[in-house]
Scaffold this active site. Sequence first.
Site, PDB file in Angstrom:
ATOM      1  N   GLU A   1      -0.328  -5.421 -16.606  1.00 45.82           N
ATOM      2  CA  GLU A   1      -0.146  -4.247 -17.463  1.00 45.82           C
ATOM      3  C   GLU A   1       0.730  -3.186 -16.810  1.00 45.82           C
ATOM      4  O   GLU A   1       1.541  -2.532 -17.472  1.00 45.82           O
ATOM      5  CB  GLU A   1      -1.514  -3.644 -17.811  1.00 45.82           C
TER       6      GLU A   1
ATOM      7  N   VAL B   1       5.231  -2.504 -17.021  1.00 46.99           N
ATOM      8  CA  VAL B   1       6.150  -2.013 -18.061  1.00 46.99           C
ATOM      9  C   VAL B   1       6.082  -0.501 -18.226  1.00 46.99           C
ATOM     10  O   VAL B   1       7.091   0.187 -18.117  1.00 46.99           O
ATOM     11  CB  VAL B   1       5.893  -2.727 -19.404  1.00 46.99           C
TER      12      VAL B   1
ATOM     13  N   LYS C   1      12.038  -4.997 -17.223  1.00 52.85           N
ATOM     14  CA  LYS C   1      10.877  -4.770 -18.086  1.00 52.85           C
ATOM     15  C   LYS C   1      11.070  -5.423 -19.450  1.00 52.85           C
ATOM     16  O   LYS C   1      10.114  -5.932 -20.052  1.00 52.85           O
ATOM     17  CB  LYS C   1      10.631  -3.270 -18.227  1.00 52.85           C
TER      18      LYS C   1
ATOM     19  N   GLY D   1       4.322   6.673 -11.649  1.00 54.17           N
ATOM     20  CA  GLY D   1       3.359   7.502 -10.928  1.00 54.17           C
ATOM     21  C   GLY D   1       2.303   6.649 -10.271  1.00 54.17           C
ATOM     22  O   GLY D   1       1.893   5.614 -10.818  1.00 54.17           O
TER      23      GLY D   1
ATOM     24  N   GLU E   1      15.607   7.082  -6.688  1.00 54.22           N
ATOM     25  CA  GLU E   1      15.731   6.671  -5.298  1.00 54.22           C
ATOM     26  C   GLU E   1      17.053   7.179  -4.716  1.00 54.22           C
ATOM     27  O   GLU E   1      17.957   7.603  -5.444  1.00 54.22           O
ATOM     28  CB  GLU E   1      15.699   5.142  -5.203  1.00 54.22           C
TER      29      GLU E   1
ATOM     30  N   ASP F   1      16.467  -1.839 -14.013  1.00 53.64           N
ATOM     31  CA  ASP F   1      15.006  -1.691 -14.040  1.00 53.64           C
ATOM     32  C   ASP F   1      14.489  -1.884 -15.460  1.00 53.64           C
ATOM     33  O   ASP F   1      13.525  -2.628 -15.692  1.00 53.64           O
ATOM     34  CB  ASP F   1      14.604  -0.318 -13.505  1.00 53.64           C
TER      35      ASP F   1
ATOM     36  N   GLY G   1      11.974  13.252  -6.666  1.00 50.76           N
ATOM     37  CA  GLY G   1      11.346  11.959  -6.435  1.00 50.76           C
ATOM     38  C   GLY G   1      11.385  10.990  -7.588  1.00 50.76           C
ATOM     39  O   GLY G   1      10.827   9.888  -7.499  1.00 50.76           O
TER      40      GLY G   1
ATOM     41  N   PHE H   1       0.852  -1.196   0.000  1.00 49.45           N
ATOM     42  CA  PHE H   1       0.000   0.000   0.000  1.00 49.45           C
ATOM     43  C   PHE H   1       0.880   1.236   0.000  1.00 49.45           C
ATOM     44  O   PHE H   1       0.696   2.158   0.782  1.00 49.45           O
ATOM     45  CB  PHE H   1      -0.945  -0.015   1.211  1.00 49.45           C
TER      46      PHE H   1
ATOM     47  N   LYS I   1       7.105  -6.033 -10.699  1.00 53.05           N
ATOM     48  CA  LYS I   1       7.774  -6.688 -11.829  1.00 53.05           C
ATOM     49  C   LYS I   1       8.410  -8.020 -11.451  1.00 53.05           C
ATOM     50  O   LYS I   1       8.592  -8.892 -12.308  1.00 53.05           O
ATOM     51  CB  LYS I   1       8.861  -5.770 -12.400  1.00 53.05           C
TER      52      LYS I   1
END
Length: 340
Positions: free
Chosen positions: A151, A154, A226, A319, A211, A222, A208, A8, A127
């Site tokens: 969905e 990616v 993907k 986002g 990291e 990353d 932001g 969460f 992922k």
Amino acid sequence: MKIAMIGFGTVGQGLAQILRDKADELCERYGFSAKIVAVYTRSRGSLVHPHGLDPAALLQAIAGGSLDQYPEQDRLERGWDALRIARESNADVLVEVSPTNLETGQPALDICRAALESGRHIVLANKGPVAVAYRELALKAEAAGRAFLFEGTVMAGTPSLRLAREALAGCTISEVRGIINGTTNYILTQMETGMGYSEALQQAQDIGYAEADPTADVDGWDAAGKAIILAQALFGVRFTFDQMSVRGISHLTAQDIADAKAVGERWKLIARVTPESASVQPQRIPVTHPLAGVSGGTNALTFTTDLMGEITLIGAGAGGIQTGFGVLSDLLAIYRQVRS
């Protein structure tokens, strides 16, 4: 539809905001009504209620620092762990939006296995399990007659997988390549203004995008995760990291950016996937190519097809609300499938 959420954070809260704000519209337009019956976090509590938790109260509680602040009510239970939720809650769908582990997929992978074995659909923005165990989860879901959708893994809510697998059905896709990490694209965009790499990275961290430890983004891992998902979903081929050529952007200098600009080119971190190979590499591409015009944190993929030529999809790649929409689109797909 009854939903159990594992995680969460930004994405889970984004989905809760959508369900809070668009509940009436979703019901009126699609006949879709969702209840969050369980929420698990690793360090900020967990809640289970068979008749549903109030999204607004969930968001208020987590904003205060812990789900322990959610108000008491009859039949509300606290303290369930993630595996118990996957096995024993009354959820129809388990939504996995916890932090990603691209090495083992754990602990999310075991949670997804338990959910499928308990007769639940699974939807992931995480992922890890998809990259590590795509075929296993797909076969488990098929055997159970349940959905396995991802969905949001990616390009957040931008429908890259749905475009390739549904809208382009009938075309043969021979290659997909593009920008699938917003942090590196933002840094490269800032470097084009004359900023050095370190300054651009610091700015990405300040707002932001990056990291505190940006390694997964700037070293290309990353995007590589993907790419592994794209290879399996589009071509049915599994690559591992050690089979891929992966290089990030940390070695690029302001002079490299200027040299490309002088001849009408731009540096972009490009993931490329075919049935034979997958790679992530910084590349110079002509400014006339659609990918060259993708700036900031935006993502883009170009699909090379036999019938339609090249099709480029551009949109948000990160986002909370955007990735929450990616999860919602999968939930709606399950709803339409079950309803029909």
